[in-house]
Design a protein around this motif. Structure first.
Motif, PDB file in Angstrom:
ATOM      1  N   VAL A 197      -3.182   2.392  -3.896  1.00  0.00           N
ATOM      2  CA  VAL A 197      -3.436   0.740  -3.459  1.00  0.00           C
ATOM      3  C   VAL A 197      -4.891   0.420  -3.240  1.00  0.00           C
ATOM      4  O   VAL A 197      -5.544   1.633  -2.550  1.00  0.00           O
ATOM      5  N   ILE A 198      -5.188  -0.649  -3.480  1.00  0.00           N
ATOM      6  CA  ILE A 198      -6.723  -1.189  -2.892  1.00  0.00           C
ATOM      7  C   ILE A 198      -6.461  -2.156  -1.759  1.00  0.00           C
ATOM      8  O   ILE A 198      -5.615  -3.028  -1.841  1.00  0.00           O
ATOM      9  N   LEU A 199      -6.892  -1.845  -0.533  1.00  0.00           N
ATOM     10  CA  LEU A 199      -6.604  -2.444   0.500  1.00  0.00           C
ATOM     11  C   LEU A 199      -7.406  -4.054   0.519  1.00  0.00           C
ATOM     12  O   LEU A 199      -8.607  -3.792  -0.175  1.00  0.00           O
ATOM     13  N   LYS A 200      -6.857  -4.989   0.865  1.00  0.00           N
ATOM     14  CA  LYS A 200      -7.678  -6.152   0.687  1.00  0.00           C
ATOM     15  C   LYS A 200      -7.908  -6.998   2.057  1.00  0.00           C
ATOM     16  O   LYS A 200      -8.578  -7.853   2.320  1.00  0.00           O
ATOM     17  N   GLU A 201      -7.559  -6.107   3.143  1.00  0.00           N
ATOM     18  CA  GLU A 201      -7.908  -6.464   4.409  1.00  0.00           C
ATOM     19  C   GLU A 201      -8.318  -4.879   5.361  1.00  0.00           C
ATOM     20  O   GLU A 201      -7.939  -4.020   4.865  1.00  0.00           O
ATOM     21  N   ASN A 202      -8.919  -4.951   6.469  1.00  0.00           N
ATOM     22  CA  ASN A 202      -9.321  -3.849   7.285  1.00  0.00           C
ATOM     23  C   ASN A 202      -7.790  -3.602   7.961  1.00  0.00           C
ATOM     24  O   ASN A 202      -7.303  -4.570   8.576  1.00  0.00           O
ATOM     25  N   VAL A 213      -9.688   2.482  -1.547  1.00  0.00           N
ATOM     26  CA  VAL A 213      -8.465   2.867  -2.613  1.00  0.00           C
ATOM     27  C   VAL A 213      -8.048   3.869  -1.648  1.00  0.00           C
ATOM     28  O   VAL A 213      -8.668   5.163  -1.350  1.00  0.00           O
ATOM     29  N   VAL A 214      -6.597   3.773  -1.229  1.00  0.00           N
ATOM     30  CA  VAL A 214      -6.201   4.733  -0.377  1.00  0.00           C
ATOM     31  C   VAL A 214      -4.705   5.191  -0.971  1.00  0.00           C
ATOM     32  O   VAL A 214      -4.048   4.584  -1.924  1.00  0.00           O
ATOM     33  N   GLU A 215      -4.061   6.288  -0.674  1.00  0.00           N
ATOM     34  CA  GLU A 215      -2.933   6.814  -1.310  1.00  0.00           C
ATOM     35  C   GLU A 215      -2.056   6.578  -0.170  1.00  0.00           C
ATOM     36  O   GLU A 215      -1.964   7.034   0.989  1.00  0.00           O
ATOM     37  N   VAL A 216      -0.858   5.899  -0.400  1.00  0.00           N
ATOM     38  CA  VAL A 216       0.218   5.573   0.458  1.00  0.00           C
ATOM     39  C   VAL A 216       1.923   5.885  -0.135  1.00  0.00           C
ATOM     40  O   VAL A 216       1.620   6.193  -1.365  1.00  0.00           O
ATOM     41  N   LYS A 217       2.681   6.113   0.805  1.00  0.00           N
ATOM     42  CA  LYS A 217       4.063   6.358   0.169  1.00  0.00           C
ATOM     43  C   LYS A 217       4.459   5.168  -0.586  1.00  0.00           C
ATOM     44  O   LYS A 217       4.112   3.952  -0.177  1.00  0.00           O
ATOM     45  N   GLY A 250       4.004   1.202   0.356  1.00  0.00           N
ATOM     46  CA  GLY A 250       3.249   0.173  -0.485  1.00  0.00           C
ATOM     47  C   GLY A 250       4.015  -1.246  -1.082  1.00  0.00           C
ATOM     48  O   GLY A 250       3.741  -2.246  -0.848  1.00  0.00           O
ATOM     49  N   ARG A 251       5.047  -0.621  -1.614  1.00  0.00           N
ATOM     50  CA  ARG A 251       5.777  -1.807  -2.116  1.00  0.00           C
ATOM     51  C   ARG A 251       6.860  -2.670  -1.338  1.00  0.00           C
ATOM     52  O   ARG A 251       7.008  -3.928  -1.837  1.00  0.00           O
ATOM     53  N   ILE A 268      -3.066  -4.289  -3.095  1.00  0.00           N
ATOM     54  CA  ILE A 268      -2.908  -4.508  -4.368  1.00  0.00           C
ATOM     55  C   ILE A 268      -2.755  -3.222  -4.984  1.00  0.00           C
ATOM     56  O   ILE A 268      -3.253  -2.084  -4.696  1.00  0.00           O
ATOM     57  N   ILE A 269      -1.963  -2.737  -6.064  1.00  0.00           N
ATOM     58  CA  ILE A 269      -1.552  -1.518  -6.653  1.00  0.00           C
ATOM     59  C   ILE A 269      -2.989  -1.420  -7.495  1.00  0.00           C
ATOM     60  O   ILE A 269      -3.788  -1.966  -8.162  1.00  0.00           O
ATOM     61  N   ALA A 270      -3.400  -0.029  -7.333  1.00  0.00           N
ATOM     62  CA  ALA A 270      -4.728   0.390  -8.024  1.00  0.00           C
ATOM     63  C   ALA A 270      -4.674   0.624  -9.410  1.00  0.00           C
ATOM     64  O   ALA A 270      -4.723   1.606  -9.824  1.00  0.00           O
ATOM     65  N   SER A 271      -4.324  -0.462 -10.455  1.00  0.00           N
ATOM     66  CA  SER A 271      -4.264  -0.056 -11.579  1.00  0.00           C
ATOM     67  C   SER A 271      -5.943  -0.176 -12.272  1.00  0.00           C
ATOM     68  O   SER A 271      -6.719  -0.292 -11.568  1.00  0.00           O
ATOM     69  N   ASP A 272      -5.899   0.233 -13.512  1.00  0.00           N
ATOM     70  CA  ASP A 272      -7.046   0.475 -14.310  1.00  0.00           C
ATOM     71  C   ASP A 272      -7.967  -1.001 -14.141  1.00  0.00           C
ATOM     72  O   ASP A 272      -9.141  -1.060 -13.685  1.00  0.00           O
ATOM     73  N   ALA A 273      -7.278  -2.072 -14.541  1.00  0.00           N
ATOM     74  CA  ALA A 273      -7.903  -3.325 -14.460  1.00  0.00           C
ATOM     75  C   ALA A 273      -8.370  -3.644 -12.892  1.00  0.00           C
ATOM     76  O   ALA A 273      -9.350  -4.309 -12.697  1.00  0.00           O
TER      77      ALA A 273
END
Length: 150
Positions: free
Chosen positions: A3-8, A18-22, A26-27, A37-42
């Motif tokens: 996921v890409i974090l939107k806040e600290n 970009v962090v790896e979470v369970k 995340g969901r 948000i999900i770290a998609s290519d876009a």
């Protein structure tokens, strides 16, 4: 799940990391709360473009944070609290109290960026004010016993 974090988030990382979470975390928490948000290519391409455009703004923010940290370098707070004979206080000194004391001296610091475990004993202590990932200031404070009026 990446996921890409939107806040600290102190336990996870900083905004735009970009962090790896369970996947459940995340969901079920981060994405519904608007924290990631999900770290998609876009999304990764959009993040790269945003970081490129914000590069000059980041330099200005970094300079402001360093100036604020330098202003706190020589600050020493004295906090008076009611205390028992053994040095234990009635109540605790927390980030909100440090923020209030700094505001009295003219330093408007949000309590969310102050890292401090609640202090329940008299003596000298240190709180860390983390402005950015690599810019922080140590604020020394002393908890003293209140003088009782006779």
């Amino acid at each position: 799940m990446k996921v890409i974090l939107k806040e600290n988030l102190p336990s996870l990382g900083y905004k735009d990391d970009v962090v790896e979470v369970k996947s459940g975390y995340g969901r079920n928490y981060l994405i519904p709360q608007g924290l990631a948000i999900i770290a998609s290519d876009a999304a990764l391409k959009q993040r790269a473009e945003d970081l490129k455009q914000r590069a000059h703004k980041i330099e200005k923010i970094h300079a402001e944070a360093e100036a604020a940290a330098a202003a706190l370098a020589d600050v020493k707070l004295v906090i008076a609290m009611k205390a028992a004979a053994n040095g234990a206080t009635y109540g605790s000194v927390n980030a909100a109290r440090i923020s209030e004391e700094l505001a009295k001296l003219g330093h408007e610091i949000d309590k969310k960026i102050i890292e401090l475990e609640p202090v329940r004993v008299l003596g000298e202590h240190v709180a860390v004010v983390r402005f950015l990932r690599d810019v922080h200031a140590d604020v020394a404070f002393e908890v003293v016993a209140e003088e009782e009026e006779a």
